[in-house]
Design a protein around this motif. Sequence first.
Motif, PDB file in Angstrom:
ATOM      1  N   HIS A 189      37.423  26.559  32.759  1.00 24.25           N
ATOM      2  CA  HIS A 189      37.291  27.130  34.098  1.00 24.25           C
ATOM      3  C   HIS A 189      38.306  28.272  34.273  1.00 24.25           C
ATOM      4  CE1 HIS A 189      35.627  23.040  34.576  1.00 24.25           C
ATOM      5  NE2 HIS A 189      34.729  23.701  35.300  1.00 24.25           N
ATOM      6  N   PRO A 190      37.828  29.505  34.415  1.00 23.76           N
ATOM      7  CA  PRO A 190      38.731  30.653  34.558  1.00 23.76           C
ATOM      8  C   PRO A 190      39.700  30.516  35.736  1.00 23.76           C
ATOM      9  CG  PRO A 190      36.487  31.406  34.191  1.00 23.76           C
ATOM     10  CD  PRO A 190      36.424  29.919  34.377  1.00 23.76           C
ATOM     11  N   VAL A 191      39.255  29.906  36.835  1.00 26.48           N
ATOM     12  CA  VAL A 191      40.119  29.749  38.016  1.00 26.48           C
ATOM     13  C   VAL A 191      41.300  28.835  37.694  1.00 26.48           C
ATOM     14  CG1 VAL A 191      40.211  28.866  40.378  1.00 26.48           C
ATOM     15  CG2 VAL A 191      38.253  30.221  39.643  1.00 26.48           C
ATOM     16  N   VAL A 192      41.051  27.788  36.921  1.00 26.90           N
ATOM     17  CA  VAL A 192      42.129  26.883  36.523  1.00 26.90           C
ATOM     18  C   VAL A 192      43.117  27.616  35.623  1.00 26.90           C
ATOM     19  CG1 VAL A 192      42.691  24.777  35.231  1.00 26.90           C
ATOM     20  CG2 VAL A 192      40.725  24.810  36.788  1.00 26.90           C
ATOM     21  N   ARG A 193      42.598  28.349  34.634  1.00 28.81           N
ATOM     22  CA  ARG A 193      43.489  29.106  33.741  1.00 28.81           C
ATOM     23  C   ARG A 193      44.334  30.097  34.528  1.00 28.81           C
ATOM     24  NH1 ARG A 193      38.790  29.835  30.700  1.00 28.81           N
ATOM     25  NH2 ARG A 193      38.906  32.077  30.988  1.00 28.81           N
ATOM     26  N   GLN A 194      43.711  30.817  35.440  1.00 27.02           N
ATOM     27  CA  GLN A 194      44.448  31.810  36.227  1.00 27.02           C
ATOM     28  C   GLN A 194      45.488  31.143  37.114  1.00 27.02           C
ATOM     29  OE1 GLN A 194      44.436  35.208  35.967  1.00 27.02           O
ATOM     30  NE2 GLN A 194      46.229  34.972  37.267  1.00 27.02           N
ATOM     31  N   GLY A 195      45.147  30.014  37.720  1.00 35.31           N
ATOM     32  CA  GLY A 195      46.100  29.305  38.564  1.00 35.31           C
ATOM     33  C   GLY A 195      47.314  28.832  37.775  1.00 35.31           C
ATOM     34  N   LEU A 196      47.069  28.262  36.596  1.00 31.30           N
ATOM     35  CA  LEU A 196      48.183  27.831  35.752  1.00 31.30           C
ATOM     36  C   LEU A 196      49.028  29.017  35.315  1.00 31.30           C
ATOM     37  CD1 LEU A 196      46.394  25.132  33.566  1.00 31.30           C
ATOM     38  CD2 LEU A 196      48.296  24.744  35.161  1.00 31.30           C
ATOM     39  N   ARG A 197      48.371  30.094  34.883  1.00 31.34           N
ATOM     40  CA  ARG A 197      49.102  31.296  34.456  1.00 31.34           C
ATOM     41  C   ARG A 197      49.963  31.833  35.592  1.00 31.34           C
ATOM     42  NH1 ARG A 197      49.227  35.646  30.876  1.00 31.34           N
ATOM     43  NH2 ARG A 197      47.579  34.854  29.545  1.00 31.34           N
ATOM     44  N   THR A 198      49.380  31.955  36.776  1.00 32.69           N
ATOM     45  CA  THR A 198      50.111  32.490  37.929  1.00 32.69           C
ATOM     46  C   THR A 198      51.337  31.642  38.240  1.00 32.69           C
ATOM     47  OG1 THR A 198      48.092  33.451  38.837  1.00 32.69           O
ATOM     48  CG2 THR A 198      49.911  33.092  40.377  1.00 32.69           C
ATOM     49  N   PHE A 199      51.166  30.335  38.245  1.00 30.41           N
ATOM     50  CA  PHE A 199      52.291  29.443  38.521  1.00 30.41           C
ATOM     51  C   PHE A 199      53.353  29.538  37.428  1.00 30.41           C
ATOM     52  CE2 PHE A 199      54.302  25.312  37.734  1.00 30.41           C
ATOM     53  CZ  PHE A 199      55.074  25.226  38.877  1.00 30.41           C
ATOM     54  N   LEU A 200      52.936  29.435  36.170  1.00 33.43           N
ATOM     55  CA  LEU A 200      53.893  29.396  35.070  1.00 33.43           C
ATOM     56  C   LEU A 200      54.630  30.718  34.870  1.00 33.43           C
ATOM     57  CD1 LEU A 200      51.732  27.286  32.640  1.00 33.43           C
ATOM     58  CD2 LEU A 200      53.864  26.558  33.748  1.00 33.43           C
ATOM     59  N   GLU A 201      53.966  31.826  35.179  1.00 31.50           N
ATOM     60  CA  GLU A 201      54.624  33.121  35.010  1.00 31.50           C
ATOM     61  C   GLU A 201      55.717  33.373  36.044  1.00 31.50           C
ATOM     62  OE1 GLU A 201      51.363  35.912  34.686  1.00 31.50           O
ATOM     63  OE2 GLU A 201      51.434  35.757  32.494  1.00 31.50           O
ATOM     64  N   THR A 202      55.791  32.547  37.082  1.00 30.68           N
ATOM     65  CA  THR A 202      56.878  32.678  38.055  1.00 30.68           C
ATOM     66  C   THR A 202      58.154  32.021  37.550  1.00 30.68           C
ATOM     67  OG1 THR A 202      56.352  30.632  39.249  1.00 30.68           O
ATOM     68  CG2 THR A 202      55.232  32.665  39.981  1.00 30.68           C
ATOM     69  N   ARG A 203      58.035  31.262  36.470  1.00 31.89           N
ATOM     70  CA  ARG A 203      59.170  30.536  35.899  1.00 31.89           C
ATOM     71  C   ARG A 203      59.749  31.315  34.730  1.00 31.89           C
ATOM     72  NH1 ARG A 203      60.402  25.510  38.122  1.00 31.89           N
ATOM     73  NH2 ARG A 203      61.602  25.565  36.233  1.00 31.89           N
ATOM     74  N   PRO A 204      61.036  31.606  34.739  1.00 33.42           N
ATOM     75  CA  PRO A 204      61.622  32.381  33.645  1.00 33.42           C
ATOM     76  C   PRO A 204      61.682  31.614  32.324  1.00 33.42           C
ATOM     77  CG  PRO A 204      63.336  31.631  35.144  1.00 33.42           C
ATOM     78  CD  PRO A 204      62.011  31.273  35.769  1.00 33.42           C
ATOM     79  N   ASP A 205      61.552  30.292  32.373  1.00 36.66           N
ATOM     80  CA  ASP A 205      61.651  29.499  31.158  1.00 36.66           C
ATOM     81  C   ASP A 205      60.311  29.306  30.444  1.00 36.66           C
ATOM     82  OD1 ASP A 205      61.121  28.110  33.521  1.00 36.66           O
ATOM     83  OD2 ASP A 205      62.038  26.258  32.853  1.00 36.66           O
ATOM     84  N   PHE A 206      59.228  29.940  30.959  1.00 36.68           N
ATOM     85  CA  PHE A 206      57.920  29.869  30.332  1.00 36.68           C
ATOM     86  C   PHE A 206      57.357  31.261  30.107  1.00 36.68           C
ATOM     87  CE2 PHE A 206      57.937  25.782  32.729  1.00 36.68           C
ATOM     88  CZ  PHE A 206      57.875  24.928  31.646  1.00 36.68           C
ATOM     89  N   GLU A 207      56.628  31.408  28.998  1.00 36.27           N
ATOM     90  CA  GLU A 207      55.903  32.646  28.712  1.00 36.27           C
ATOM     91  C   GLU A 207      54.494  32.260  28.287  1.00 36.27           C
ATOM     92  OE1 GLU A 207      55.886  36.346  25.526  1.00 36.27           O
ATOM     93  OE2 GLU A 207      57.381  34.773  25.324  1.00 36.27           O
ATOM     94  N   VAL A 208      53.493  32.672  29.058  1.00 33.39           N
ATOM     95  CA  VAL A 208      52.104  32.405  28.693  1.00 33.39           C
ATOM     96  C   VAL A 208      51.709  33.458  27.662  1.00 33.39           C
ATOM     97  CG1 VAL A 208      49.726  32.218  29.500  1.00 33.39           C
ATOM     98  CG2 VAL A 208      51.591  31.396  30.948  1.00 33.39           C
ATOM     99  N   VAL A 209      51.494  33.015  26.433  1.00 30.47           N
ATOM    100  CA  VAL A 209      51.186  33.952  25.353  1.00 30.47           C
ATOM    101  C   VAL A 209      49.691  34.124  25.139  1.00 30.47           C
ATOM    102  CG1 VAL A 209      53.377  33.634  24.166  1.00 30.47           C
ATOM    103  CG2 VAL A 209      51.446  32.170  23.570  1.00 30.47           C
TER     104      VAL A 209
END
Length: 84
Positions: free
Chosen positions: A14-34
């Motif tokens: 589900h693209p919406v789920v992927r985008q939601g996770l990416r958006t949330f995780l990219e706000t955290r400096p300790d994670f990088e969505v590769v």
Amino acid sequence: MTASPVRLLIVDDHPVVRQGLRTFLETRPDFEVVGEAGDGETAVAEAARLRPDVILMDLVMPGVDGLEALGRIRPPTPAPACWC
């Protein structure tokens, strides 16, 4: 000395789920969505190409599901630090 961020691969059909996770995780400096994948087959290829530290994978997807994809990823690719 700053620790390197945890490199993540997000896998969900589900693209919406992927985008939601990416958006949330990219706000955290300790994670990088590769990378992202929308199915298990692509997840296998992206895991080999990107060699993420952690793979966030949906287990229920059409075609190659998450369990089958994880089975294909584990042997040829160095194991991520966490299977979530």
